[in-house]
Design an enzyme around this catalytic site. Structure first.
Site, mmCIF file in Angstrom:
data_model
loop_
_atom_site.group_PDB
_atom_site.id
_atom_site.type_symbol
_atom_site.label_atom_id
_atom_site.label_comp_id
_atom_site.label_asym_id
_atom_site.label_seq_id
_atom_site.Cartn_x
_atom_site.Cartn_y
_atom_site.Cartn_z
ATOM 1 N N GLY A 14 0.813 -1.214 0.000
ATOM 2 C CA GLY A 14 0.000 0.000 0.000
ATOM 3 C C GLY A 14 0.841 1.255 0.000
ATOM 4 O O GLY A 14 0.733 2.089 0.894
ATOM 5 N N ASP A 65 -3.806 -6.862 -5.330
ATOM 6 C CA ASP A 65 -4.907 -6.519 -4.427
ATOM 7 C C ASP A 65 -4.804 -7.428 -3.212
ATOM 8 O O ASP A 65 -5.141 -8.619 -3.275
ATOM 9 C CB ASP A 65 -6.249 -6.725 -5.140
ATOM 10 N N ASN A 92 1.701 -2.031 5.310
ATOM 11 C CA ASN A 92 1.101 -0.698 5.437
ATOM 12 C C ASN A 92 -0.271 -0.603 4.775
ATOM 13 O O ASN A 92 -1.071 0.261 5.148
ATOM 14 C CB ASN A 92 2.044 0.348 4.831
ATOM 15 N N SER A 150 -2.715 1.787 14.331
ATOM 16 C CA SER A 150 -3.532 3.008 14.367
ATOM 17 C C SER A 150 -3.860 3.403 15.793
ATOM 18 O O SER A 150 -4.037 2.550 16.670
ATOM 19 C CB SER A 150 -4.841 2.788 13.616
ATOM 20 N N TYR A 164 -12.904 -1.296 11.681
ATOM 21 C CA TYR A 164 -11.556 -0.826 11.338
ATOM 22 C C TYR A 164 -10.680 -0.764 12.590
ATOM 23 O O TYR A 164 -9.557 -1.284 12.603
ATOM 24 C CB TYR A 164 -11.629 0.561 10.678
ATOM 25 N N ALA A 165 -11.195 -0.140 13.643
ATOM 26 C CA ALA A 165 -10.413 -0.010 14.876
ATOM 27 C C ALA A 165 -10.064 -1.395 15.436
ATOM 28 O O ALA A 165 -8.924 -1.643 15.845
ATOM 29 C CB ALA A 165 -11.194 0.807 15.906
ATOM 30 N N ALA A 166 -11.038 -2.281 15.416
ATOM 31 C CA ALA A 166 -10.801 -3.628 15.949
ATOM 32 C C ALA A 166 -9.794 -4.392 15.090
ATOM 33 O O ALA A 166 -8.986 -5.171 15.606
ATOM 34 C CB ALA A 166 -12.120 -4.388 16.046
ATOM 35 N N LYS A 168 -7.301 -3.102 13.533
ATOM 36 C CA LYS A 168 -5.969 -2.603 13.871
ATOM 37 C C LYS A 168 -5.538 -3.105 15.258
ATOM 38 O O LYS A 168 -4.355 -3.374 15.488
ATOM 39 C CB LYS A 168 -5.945 -1.077 13.810
ATOM 40 N N ILE A 197 -3.280 11.598 10.233
ATOM 41 C CA ILE A 197 -2.240 11.976 9.269
ATOM 42 C C ILE A 197 -2.919 12.472 7.991
ATOM 43 O O ILE A 197 -3.914 11.880 7.532
ATOM 44 C CB ILE A 197 -1.320 10.763 8.967
#
Ligand code: NAD
Length: 258
Positions: A14, A65, A92, A150, A164-166, A168, A197
């Site tokens: 990425g 991908d 990343n 994150s 998403y948070a979980a 990470k 960022i």
């Protein structure tokens, strides 16, 4: 300071934009052999590659991908075919994958977010382990995996970004497990954990919301990819961090002090 990065073979997933591209350019400036990756076809990547003009190292683009495990294997195979080995893997690739409340989430949403942020890093690491083991054996030093975590992993993420948070947090934690399994092979695992960022990650947010977020950060601004890059270099350098593994480095302008 990072002189031992010269000649290192470094794959960054990425990395056609944002944090990954900034890290890739920083590694190339040190004379590393850098593999960059994204989903775009090679024909669409000319402008990105031109950003490496004049840097001491060399760069090669690999389209894949990483939501699909077979593509992870293909990426590792193509990187090794080109560069002849791997010293550092940077996981990343990642992203929000969508924003929605718990009551609207279905299997497709869950799979998309977890595949991008968790499964991709798992499979990239799995296929890279034999190469990293070989790198460490040959050099007599450590090789390493660095993943982009994150701040969301630590504080739960915004409303609608729970998976998403979980994902990470999952990544932060599975590194701890890999430390137990692979330290005997002289492979280190560390996380660079960004705060907010300034990248395409936030392009869907209205400017008023961005201003409010910036105002909530003690440094009163978003960070930049260039401000993240030295943290990746620190973990990649055996001279700098050869005795550091299983750690999370938060780069967040004071947004959270865990
Ligand atoms: P970005 O959108 O600028 O970059 C994402 C990169 O990932 C691009 O190169 C894109 O081509 C690539 N990518 C996306 N999906 C892919 C896939 N399926 N396969 C291969 N490549 C894929 O975003 P960014 O902010 O630079 O994000 C980089 C990492 O940093 C992500 O893991 C993100 O979760 C993490 N992060 C970002 C922030 C932030 O505030 N920007 C905060 C915390 C964590």
């Amino acid at each position: 300071m990072f002189s031992d990065l010269k000649g290192k073979k470094i794959l960054i997933t990425g990395s056609t934009a944002g944090i990954g591209l900034a890290a890739a350019k920083a590694f190339a400036a040190q004379g590393a052999h850098v593999g960059i990756n994204g989903r775009q076809p090679s024909s669409a990547i000319g402008a990105v590659l031109s950003e490496f003009d004049g840097l001491a190292g060399d760069v090669m683009y690999f389209a894949a991908d990483l939501n699909q495990s077979a593509e992870c294997k293909k990426l590792v195979d193509e990187f090794v075919a080109h560069f002849g080995g791997m010293d550092v893997l940077v996981n990343n690739a990642g992203g929000l994958g969508g924003r929605d409340g718990l009551e609207n989430i279905d299997d497709a949403f869950y799979d998309r977010v977890m595949d991008l942020n968790a499964r991709s890093a798992l499979m990239m690491t799995k296929y890279s382990i034999p190469l990293l083991r070989e790198s460490a054996a040959q050099s007599g030093e450590t090789s390493c995996v660095i993943s982009t975590g994150s701040i969301a992993a630590r504080e739960g993420g915004g409303v609608g970004a729970g998976i998403y948070a979980a994902s990470k947090a999952w990544l932060h934690d599975i590194h701890r497990n890999w430390v137990k399994e692979f330290t005997k092979d002289n492979i280190r695992f560390n996380i660079v954990s960004p705060g907010t960022i300034d990248t395409a990650f936030h392009e869907d947010k209205p400017s008023e919301l961005k201003a409010n977020i910036a105002n909530s950060i003690p440094m009163k601004r978003f960070g930049t990819g260039n401000e993240l890059a030295p943290s990746f270099m620190f973990f990649a350098s055996h001279a700098c961090s050869g005795y550091i593994t299983g750690q999370i480095l938060d780069v967040n302008g004071g947004q959270m002090c865990p």
